[in-house]
Design an enzyme around this catalytic site. Structure first.
Site, PDB file in Angstrom:
ATOM      1  N   PRO A   2       0.834  -1.215   0.000  1.00 19.67           N
ATOM      2  CA  PRO A   2       0.000   0.000   0.000  1.00 19.67           C
ATOM      3  C   PRO A   2       0.869   1.265   0.000  1.00 19.67           C
ATOM      4  CG  PRO A   2      -0.630  -1.488   1.790  1.00 19.67           C
ATOM      5  CD  PRO A   2       0.645  -2.014   1.202  1.00 19.67           C
ATOM      6  N   GLU A   3       0.530   2.209  -0.846  1.00 19.73           N
ATOM      7  CA  GLU A   3       1.232   3.494  -0.846  1.00 19.73           C
ATOM      8  C   GLU A   3       0.282   4.548  -0.290  1.00 19.73           C
ATOM      9  OE1 GLU A   3       4.180   4.514  -3.452  1.00 19.73           O
ATOM     10  OE2 GLU A   3       4.201   2.650  -4.583  1.00 19.73           O
TER      11      GLU A   3
END
Ligand SMILES: [Zn+2]
Length: 292
Positions: A2-3
């Site tokens: 996840p960014e």
């Protein structure tokens, strides 16, 4: 992994589904998920039960929820973590790590993490209005934060003796930029990630910050990137940004700007994707890249 846009989507989900509710029960299914909390599962539950969640906040890829007793519940999704809202009767999945129940008998908050690099913990919240916990104080603001100081960031960036991509991944300099969005932003401005930060002009640095912001805003609008099926937002929906990536993951496919086949290069145990024509390698690489 996840960014920032994915984590922001999760934060918004927590704000909608969890804020204002009183925690009624805590069940730790795997102690590794709370390894950053010293007291272990029983004390973790004691620290949370009876507290009301006051807000859902984010700094870089860290989430925190200030609680009614001056403490905060913190979380990091790691490589594969998910926070899911589920009715209490939903059966446990194989990677369920922690379940928080609420006194209103509404939906649970579930922390699911296949690879268990992520985790939850409790520590004191900082002073209002931010209530930023001490362990997050070293993390720089991200470029979507209204208090992000672009001029300060650019001067710090240009003083570094390192490569641009390494600098972008350094959370103490700028937060929330991971491998995918770094490659996308570098492609947009035509820079190879191995270029020296000290040789970037102020104008080019501004262009780069603008590109990072653009990539993040577009990803947010589309609900984040869903790369490996691990990432799901707080309601269980995947993001779709992967459909509009120009560089990341596109080895041997034509560059969307010039048609040259894209290249992949090894970078910090991962890969970097770039266009050989639009993003030429620096003539002189830094001998020993240093972190600071
Ligand atoms: Zn190109």
């Amino acid at each position: 992994m996840p960014e920032l846009p994915e984590v922001e989507v999760v934060r918004a989900g927590l704000a909608r589904w969890v804020v204002g509710r009183e925690i009624g029960s805590v069940s730790v299914r795997h102690p590794r998920a709370i390894r950053r909390f010293i007291g272990g599962p029983a004390q973790f539950a004691t620290a949370l039960v009876g507290r009301t969640v006051l807000a859902a906040a984010r700094r870089g890829k860290y989430l925190w929820m200030p609680l009614s007793d001056g403490q905060a519940l913190l979380g990091h999704l790691g490589m594969s973590g998910q926070l899911l809202i589920a009715t209490p009767t939903t059966p446990d999945g194989p990677h369920l790590r922690v379940v928080l129940g609420f006194t209103d008998a509404g939906p649970d908050l579930r922390f699911v993490d296949q690879r268990t690099f992520g985790g939850l913990w409790v520590e004191s919240a900082g002073d209002p209005p931010d209530c930023l916990p001490p362990s997050l104080a070293h993390i720089a603001r991200d470029p979507l934060d209204p208090l992000f100081e672009e001029t300060v960031f650019i001067s710090r960036l240009r003083r570094r003796r390192t490569e641009i991509k390494r600098a972008l991944l350094d959370q103490s300099l700028i937060s929330g930029v991971g491998n995918i969005y770094a490659d996308e932003a570098l492609w947009r401005v035509g820079l190879h990630g191995g270029r020296a930060t000290s040789r970037l002009s102020v104008a080019k640095s501004r262009e780069l910050v603008g590109a990072i912001r653009e990539v993040m805003i577009e990803a947010l609008a589309q609900g984040g990137t869903s790369f490996d099926s691990h990432y799901v937002n707080v309601n269980g929906d995947s993001g779709y940004f992967s459909r509009s990536l120009n560089a990341y993951g596109r080895v041997d496919q034509p560059c969307p700007r010039c048609g040259t086949p894209m290249r992949r290069e090894a970078f910090m145990n991962r890969s970097s994707f770039s266009c050989p024509d639009c993003q030429p390698r620096p003539r002189r690489r830094l001998a020993t890249p240093r972190r600071r």
